[in-house]
Write a protein that holds these residues in place. Structure first.
Motif, PDB file in Angstrom:
ATOM      1  N   SER A 189       0.814  -1.217   0.000  1.00 12.49           N
ATOM      2  CA  SER A 189       0.000   0.000   0.000  1.00 12.49           C
ATOM      3  C   SER A 189       0.847   1.266   0.000  1.00 12.49           C
ATOM      4  CB  SER A 189      -0.950  -0.004   1.203  1.00 12.49           C
ATOM      5  OG  SER A 189      -0.236  -0.151   2.411  1.00 12.49           O
ATOM      6  N   GLN A 190       2.092   1.156   0.470  1.00 12.95           N
ATOM      7  CA  GLN A 190       2.972   2.328   0.427  1.00 12.95           C
ATOM      8  C   GLN A 190       3.196   2.782  -1.010  1.00 12.95           C
ATOM      9  OE1 GLN A 190       3.886  -0.811   1.303  1.00 12.95           O
ATOM     10  NE2 GLN A 190       5.113  -0.832   3.172  1.00 12.95           N
ATOM     11  N   LEU A 191       3.317   1.804  -1.927  1.00 15.51           N
ATOM     12  CA  LEU A 191       3.530   2.128  -3.338  1.00 15.51           C
ATOM     13  C   LEU A 191       2.248   2.653  -3.980  1.00 15.51           C
ATOM     14  CD1 LEU A 191       5.800  -0.850  -4.457  1.00 15.51           C
ATOM     15  CD2 LEU A 191       6.454   1.391  -3.550  1.00 15.51           C
ATOM     16  N   TYR A 192       1.097   2.138  -3.521  1.00 19.31           N
ATOM     17  CA  TYR A 192      -0.174   2.674  -4.019  1.00 19.31           C
ATOM     18  C   TYR A 192      -0.256   4.164  -3.683  1.00 19.31           C
ATOM     19  CZ  TYR A 192      -1.692  -2.280  -4.030  1.00 19.31           C
ATOM     20  OH  TYR A 192      -1.798  -3.625  -4.232  1.00 19.31           O
ATOM     21  N   GLU A 193       0.117   4.490  -2.451  1.00 13.87           N
ATOM     22  CA  GLU A 193       0.033   5.878  -2.007  1.00 13.87           C
ATOM     23  C   GLU A 193       1.062   6.746  -2.726  1.00 13.87           C
ATOM     24  OE1 GLU A 193      -1.541   6.307   2.370  1.00 13.87           O
ATOM     25  OE2 GLU A 193       0.049   4.802   2.357  1.00 13.87           O
ATOM     26  N   ALA A 194       2.270   6.200  -2.947  1.00 18.57           N
ATOM     27  CA  ALA A 194       3.284   6.959  -3.685  1.00 18.57           C
ATOM     28  C   ALA A 194       2.776   7.306  -5.081  1.00 18.57           C
ATOM     29  CB  ALA A 194       4.583   6.154  -3.769  1.00 18.57           C
ATOM     30  N   GLY A 195       2.080   6.359  -5.706  1.00 17.56           N
ATOM     31  CA  GLY A 195       1.565   6.594  -7.045  1.00 17.56           C
ATOM     32  C   GLY A 195       0.424   7.591  -7.078  1.00 17.56           C
ATOM     33  N   LEU A 196      -0.552   7.415  -6.179  1.00 16.46           N
ATOM     34  CA  LEU A 196      -1.729   8.287  -6.189  1.00 16.46           C
ATOM     35  C   LEU A 196      -1.451   9.655  -5.574  1.00 16.46           C
ATOM     36  CD1 LEU A 196      -4.575   5.781  -5.233  1.00 16.46           C
ATOM     37  CD2 LEU A 196      -4.152   6.813  -7.462  1.00 16.46           C
ATOM     38  N   GLU A 197      -0.860   9.670  -4.379  1.00 16.71           N
ATOM     39  CA  GLU A 197      -0.626  10.936  -3.681  1.00 16.71           C
ATOM     40  C   GLU A 197       0.543  11.705  -4.266  1.00 16.71           C
ATOM     41  OE1 GLU A 197       0.062   9.841   0.348  1.00 16.71           O
ATOM     42  OE2 GLU A 197      -1.833   8.744   0.543  1.00 16.71           O
TER      43      GLU A 197
END
Length: 293
Positions: A189-197
């Motif tokens: 999920s850290q990478l999901y957030e890096a991508g979206l945020e």
């Protein structure tokens, strides 16, 4: 439960195989951490991008203001982020007050950092005689740099991992369950957030600044930031494991603390976007070139 955990970890990439470590190097008691470098990189990259934005017509401040602004913003990030973490996530620290000062052990709240930075920018704008809302607009365009690097640092640290999952890209993070049990594969999920945020939010604000007249409508850019971040964070939290000390809170309210904190961000962002056209006026140049009607 045991069978699901075993199945959810079989054949998936193990975090140890990436050979990542929180520390870049250490020398005696001194250790340079990726998390610290992420803060520095985010601030420096945001500062350089801000200087580029200020070259455009109708900028709300000059280069000399940007140099001073970095101090106020950095102070707001550190103080607001730490105080926010203590209030929203670290209730146990009140029993051990000295733990509040150990910034090197981690523990920063983005929502607290937003509040701290906003207060710092308002104080800065007031002292310099600048339009505080337009200053916020320009700074908002630079924040995704820090979000991107910060979430990558969370991944390198192997922290803030996601829920158990059997998706092909799930990763087995060590120590995510009780000793003696099998660590399940989890959403990164850290990478999901890096991508979206980070990437997606930056692209949205880049488009709004460079391809529309949003910068001439005070509040629209910062509104897009608040709304976009709030939606992105709210969505990713469904794939993220709640903080251990707040699992009971998440179970009782059916939402994570981060999601509840995003609700006022989404509402405030929507309000600023909707009311921005009514704030449009002739913009007098402080930096950049001529005035813009």
């Amino acid at each position: 439960m045991f069978l699901f955990t075993a199945a959810a970890s079989a054949g998936h990439l193990r975090f140890e195989a990436l050979h990542l470590h929180p520390e870049i190097f250490s020398w005696g008691r001194f250790a340079l951490r990726w998390y610290s470098l992420a803060y520095i990189a985010g601030i420096v990259a945001g500062w350089f991008y801000l200087l580029r934005l200020l070259k455009e017509p109708g900028a709300p401040m000059a280069r000399r203001h940007a140099d001073d602004l970095v101090f106020y913003a950095t102070l707001g990030i550190i103080l607001g982020g730490r105080i926010g973490y203590i209030l929203f996530y670290g209730a146990g620290m009140w029993e051990h007050p000295l733990e509040m000062l150990k910034l090197w052990d981690g523990g920063m709240s983005f929502h607290g950092g937003v509040i701290g930075t906003s207060l710092g920018l308002m104080l800065f704008a007031r002292r310099q005689g600048l339009d505080w809302l337009r200053v916020h607009d320009y700074v908002a365009c630079c924040v995704p740099f820090g979000l991107f690097f910060g979430r990558l640092a969370n991944f390198v640290n192997g922290e803030l991992w996601g829920r158990p999952s059997d998706v092909p890209w799930a990763i087995v993070f060590p120590g995510t369950v009780a000793l003696g049990q099998i660590d399940p594969a989890r959403h990164p999920s850290q990478l999901y957030e890096a991508g979206l945020e980070g990437l997606v939010l930056f692209a949205l604000l880049w488009w709004a600044f460079w391809r529309t007249n949003a910068r001439y409508q005070p509040g629209r850019l910062v509104g897009l930031f608040l709304f976009g971040y709030g939606i992105a964070r709210f969505a990713v939290e469904f794939f993220r494991e709640p903080d251990e000390q707040l699992r009971a809170f998440a179970a009782a309210t059916h939402l994570h603390m981060g999601q509840w904190l995003c609700v006022p961000m989404i509402a405030g962002g929507a309000y600023l976007i909707a009311t921005a056209p009514g704030r449009r006026r002739r913009v007098e140049s402080i930096a950049g070139t001529a005035s813009v009607a």
